[in-house]
Every structure is written in structure tokens, then in C-alpha cells.
Design a protein around this motif. Structure first.
Motif, mmCIF file in Angstrom:
data_model
loop_
_atom_site.group_PDB
_atom_site.id
_atom_site.type_symbol
_atom_site.label_atom_id
_atom_site.label_comp_id
_atom_site.label_asym_id
_atom_site.label_seq_id
_atom_site.Cartn_x
_atom_site.Cartn_y
_atom_site.Cartn_z
ATOM 1 N N LEU A 145 0.835 -1.201 0.000
ATOM 2 C CA LEU A 145 0.000 0.000 0.000
ATOM 3 C C LEU A 145 0.867 1.248 0.000
ATOM 4 C CD1 LEU A 145 -2.688 -1.035 2.622
ATOM 5 C CD2 LEU A 145 -2.831 -1.178 0.135
ATOM 6 N N THR A 146 0.617 2.104 -0.981
ATOM 7 C CA THR A 146 1.235 3.423 -1.031
ATOM 8 C C THR A 146 0.125 4.422 -1.342
ATOM 9 O OG1 THR A 146 1.706 3.416 -3.414
ATOM 10 C CG2 THR A 146 3.399 2.442 -1.959
ATOM 11 N N PRO A 147 0.308 5.680 -0.973
ATOM 12 C CA PRO A 147 -0.733 6.666 -1.290
ATOM 13 C C PRO A 147 -1.065 6.717 -2.787
ATOM 14 C CG PRO A 147 0.825 7.582 0.282
ATOM 15 C CD PRO A 147 1.392 6.269 -0.175
ATOM 16 N N ASN A 148 -0.043 6.664 -3.650
ATOM 17 C CA ASN A 148 -0.300 6.736 -5.087
ATOM 18 C C ASN A 148 -1.078 5.523 -5.583
ATOM 19 O OD1 ASN A 148 0.934 9.190 -5.274
ATOM 20 N ND2 ASN A 148 2.782 8.450 -6.289
ATOM 21 N N ARG A 149 -0.750 4.340 -5.105
ATOM 22 C CA ARG A 149 -1.467 3.138 -5.528
ATOM 23 C C ARG A 149 -2.927 3.216 -5.108
ATOM 24 N NH1 ARG A 149 3.195 -1.439 -4.244
ATOM 25 N NH2 ARG A 149 4.508 -0.828 -6.017
ATOM 26 N N ILE A 150 -3.169 3.700 -3.915
ATOM 27 C CA ILE A 150 -4.548 3.819 -3.435
ATOM 28 C C ILE A 150 -5.314 4.851 -4.261
ATOM 29 C CG2 ILE A 150 -5.980 4.519 -1.465
ATOM 30 C CD1 ILE A 150 -3.736 3.270 0.331
ATOM 31 N N LYS A 151 -4.690 5.998 -4.553
ATOM 32 C CA LYS A 151 -5.355 7.039 -5.352
ATOM 33 C C LYS A 151 -5.682 6.537 -6.759
ATOM 34 C CE LYS A 151 -3.100 10.779 -2.883
ATOM 35 N NZ LYS A 151 -1.963 11.705 -2.878
ATOM 36 N N ILE A 152 -4.736 5.847 -7.371
ATOM 37 C CA ILE A 152 -4.954 5.336 -8.732
ATOM 38 C C ILE A 152 -6.020 4.248 -8.720
ATOM 39 C CG2 ILE A 152 -3.851 4.072 -10.634
ATOM 40 C CD1 ILE A 152 -1.281 5.746 -9.865
ATOM 41 N N ALA A 153 -5.978 3.377 -7.715
ATOM 42 C CA ALA A 153 -6.993 2.330 -7.607
ATOM 43 C C ALA A 153 -8.378 2.950 -7.413
ATOM 44 C CB ALA A 153 -6.655 1.380 -6.467
ATOM 45 N N CYS A 154 -8.470 3.971 -6.570
ATOM 46 C CA CYS A 154 -9.758 4.644 -6.363
ATOM 47 C C CYS A 154 -10.287 5.227 -7.669
ATOM 48 C CB CYS A 154 -9.636 5.747 -5.306
ATOM 49 S SG CYS A 154 -9.513 5.142 -3.617
ATOM 50 N N GLU A 155 -9.413 5.865 -8.441
ATOM 51 C CA GLU A 155 -9.833 6.446 -9.723
ATOM 52 C C GLU A 155 -10.261 5.353 -10.701
ATOM 53 O OE1 GLU A 155 -11.073 8.864 -12.427
ATOM 54 O OE2 GLU A 155 -10.264 9.704 -10.579
ATOM 55 N N LEU A 156 -9.484 4.315 -10.789
ATOM 56 C CA LEU A 156 -9.746 3.247 -11.756
ATOM 57 C C LEU A 156 -10.983 2.437 -11.384
ATOM 58 C CD1 LEU A 156 -8.729 1.863 -14.310
ATOM 59 C CD2 LEU A 156 -7.136 0.579 -12.902
ATOM 60 N N PHE A 157 -11.094 2.034 -10.119
ATOM 61 C CA PHE A 157 -12.203 1.174 -9.710
ATOM 62 C C PHE A 157 -13.519 1.915 -9.572
ATOM 63 C CE2 PHE A 157 -8.631 -1.516 -8.576
ATOM 64 C CZ PHE A 157 -9.058 -2.726 -9.082
ATOM 65 N N ASN A 158 -13.485 3.227 -9.530
ATOM 66 C CA ASN A 158 -14.714 3.993 -9.424
ATOM 67 C C ASN A 158 -15.045 4.738 -10.703
ATOM 68 O OD1 ASN A 158 -15.473 3.251 -6.777
ATOM 69 N ND2 ASN A 158 -13.774 4.474 -6.020
ATOM 70 N N SER A 159 -14.385 4.357 -11.776
ATOM 71 C CA SER A 159 -14.619 4.969 -13.074
ATOM 72 C C SER A 159 -15.821 4.303 -13.748
ATOM 73 C CB SER A 159 -13.360 4.790 -13.934
ATOM 74 O OG SER A 159 -13.579 5.291 -15.208
ATOM 75 N N ASP A 160 -16.632 5.103 -14.416
ATOM 76 C CA ASP A 160 -17.786 4.561 -15.136
ATOM 77 C C ASP A 160 -17.416 4.093 -16.539
ATOM 78 O OD1 ASP A 160 -19.579 4.999 -13.052
ATOM 79 O OD2 ASP A 160 -19.950 7.061 -13.681
ATOM 80 N N ASP A 161 -16.187 4.355 -16.942
ATOM 81 C CA ASP A 161 -15.767 3.966 -18.282
ATOM 82 C C ASP A 161 -14.525 3.083 -18.174
ATOM 83 O OD1 ASP A 161 -13.975 5.867 -17.453
ATOM 84 O OD2 ASP A 161 -14.245 7.205 -19.151
ATOM 85 N N HIS A 162 -13.819 2.951 -19.231
ATOM 86 C CA HIS A 162 -12.606 2.139 -19.294
ATOM 87 C C HIS A 162 -11.458 3.082 -19.644
ATOM 88 C CE1 HIS A 162 -16.008 -0.495 -20.045
ATOM 89 N NE2 HIS A 162 -15.285 -1.475 -19.560
ATOM 90 N N PRO A 163 -10.911 3.766 -18.643
ATOM 91 C CA PRO A 163 -9.955 4.834 -18.942
ATOM 92 C C PRO A 163 -8.602 4.316 -19.422
ATOM 93 C CG PRO A 163 -10.103 4.500 -16.580
ATOM 94 C CD PRO A 163 -11.145 3.614 -17.209
ATOM 95 N N SER A 164 -7.960 5.139 -20.209
ATOM 96 C CA SER A 164 -6.565 4.900 -20.590
ATOM 97 C C SER A 164 -5.696 5.464 -19.477
ATOM 98 C CB SER A 164 -6.248 5.606 -21.912
ATOM 99 O OG SER A 164 -6.321 7.013 -21.738
ATOM 100 N N ILE A 165 -4.422 5.173 -19.518
ATOM 101 C CA ILE A 165 -3.504 5.718 -18.518
ATOM 102 C C ILE A 165 -3.482 7.243 -18.619
ATOM 103 C CG2 ILE A 165 -1.061 5.842 -17.848
ATOM 104 C CD1 ILE A 165 -0.975 2.788 -18.520
ATOM 105 N N GLU A 166 -3.512 7.763 -19.844
ATOM 106 C CA GLU A 166 -3.548 9.218 -20.031
ATOM 107 C C GLU A 166 -4.798 9.826 -19.398
ATOM 108 O OE1 GLU A 166 -4.199 12.146 -23.764
ATOM 109 O OE2 GLU A 166 -2.512 10.745 -23.953
ATOM 110 N N GLU A 167 -5.938 9.157 -19.557
ATOM 111 C CA GLU A 167 -7.181 9.669 -18.967
ATOM 112 C C GLU A 167 -7.120 9.624 -17.436
ATOM 113 O OE1 GLU A 167 -10.235 8.529 -22.607
ATOM 114 O OE2 GLU A 167 -9.680 6.990 -21.138
ATOM 115 N N ILE A 168 -6.555 8.565 -16.879
ATOM 116 C CA ILE A 168 -6.388 8.487 -15.427
ATOM 117 C C ILE A 168 -5.499 9.640 -14.960
ATOM 118 C CG2 ILE A 168 -5.411 7.121 -13.524
ATOM 119 C CD1 ILE A 168 -6.163 4.604 -15.217
ATOM 120 N N HIS A 169 -4.402 9.874 -15.697
ATOM 121 C CA HIS A 169 -3.476 10.951 -15.354
ATOM 122 C C HIS A 169 -4.189 12.300 -15.373
ATOM 123 C CE1 HIS A 169 0.125 13.593 -16.375
ATOM 124 N NE2 HIS A 169 0.382 13.135 -15.168
ATOM 125 N N GLN A 170 -4.966 12.562 -16.418
ATOM 126 C CA GLN A 170 -5.681 13.839 -16.537
ATOM 127 C C GLN A 170 -6.691 14.021 -15.409
ATOM 128 O OE1 GLN A 170 -5.000 16.414 -18.566
ATOM 129 N NE2 GLN A 170 -3.261 15.153 -19.195
#
Length: 151
Positions: A19-44
Motif C-alpha cells: 500500500l502506497t498513497p499513489n497506488r490507493i489514489k490510482i486504484a480509487c480512480e480506476l475502480f470507481n470509473s464509469d468507463d474504461h480509462p486509458s492511462i492518459e485519462e487516469i493521469h488527466q
């Protein structure tokens, strides 16, 4: 599949991901996304929310999630999208805009869909299907409406 931070932490721990803060933040963004984001979209999206995580860090973390089976990569042309729903299901990929959408029409009937696919494949081959990924391609409703509006 909306998950709160505690559920995400538990999910990462179950996969033995440190567990790291960045991994948790990225997981939160990815797992709570309504679409299928690209890495660029996650970054934005993270930048928009005031998070300063490098593109490379996001790439490495998403690839870690993929290697542990938390997400699947979906290739659309030369762009990769990431799906946290790793249970077999159907995607519709728009040939115009490249959006990837889950088709949940078989969500309640997944076992019958699996049986149908297995029976179809075993009828023509000697293979047994234990998992599948089905992508359908065409024109999404939004692009179809735009085409009709420009006529």
C-alpha cells in the motif's frame, strides 16, 4: 463496481500489493470509473483533482494491477483502456470514437452465456473454453446521433 477506500485497501492487500498513497489514489480512480480509462485519462483526472502523480508512475501502477489480475487491458487500435471488471463480460467498442462500453445484457445470465460459447466452440473444435473475452465493434449511439444530425 463503486468501491470506497477501505474496500480498495482490502482488495490491494488481498493481492499482496504494498500500500502506497499513489497506488490507493490510482486504484480509487480506476475502480470507481464509469468507463474504461486509458492511462492518459487516469493521469488527466488525477491532475484535475489536484493530484500530482507522474504519468510513468501511473503506468507502472496500472501495469502492476494488470499483472495481479485486478484489471484487464483492452486494446482499441493503438490505445489501451483498462477495465477493473475482470469477470467475463461483453464490450462494445465504437469504431468512430473508440469508446469502450460494458454490455451487461448477460450479467444475470453469465453461466448460460459461458455454456453457449463453450458449446459453440466445442462443436467446431476440440477446445474447452473456461474463460472468454468478447468484443463487439460498431457505431455507438452518440456517434450514430451525431451522424444523423449532420445529414
Amino acid at each position: 463496481m463503486k468501491l470506497d477506500q477501505d474496500e480498495i485497501v482490502k482488495l490491494l492487500k488481498n493481492k499482496k500489493i504494498k500500500l502506497t498513497p499513489n497506488r490507493i489514489k490510482i486504484a480509487c480512480e480506476l475502480f470507481n470509473s464509469d468507463d474504461h480509462p486509458s492511462i492518459e485519462e487516469i493521469h488527466q483526472r488525477l491532475l484535475k483533482n489536484g493530484e500530482r502523480i507522474s504519468f510513468t508512475s501511473i503506468y507502472n501502477i496500472v501495469k502492476l494491477f494488470e499483472s495481479t489480475g485486478l484489471v484487464k487491458e483492452i486494446k482499441v487500435g493503438n490505445k489501451s483502456h483498462y477495465d477493473p471488471n475482470v469477470i467475463p463480460h461483453i464490450h462494445f467498442i465504437c469504431n468512430e470514437c473508440g469508446n469502450v462500453t460494458d454490455l451487461n445484457i448477460f450479467e444475470t445470465d453469465r453461466e448460460n452465456l459461458q455454456l453457449l460459447i463453450n458449446n459453440l466452440i466445442s462443436h467446431y473444435t476440440k477446445y474447452d473454453v473456461d474463460n472468454f473475452e468478447l468484443n463487439l465493434y460498431g457505431i455507438c449511439e452518440n456517434c450514430k446521433n451525431e451522424e444523423q444530425g449532420s445529414d
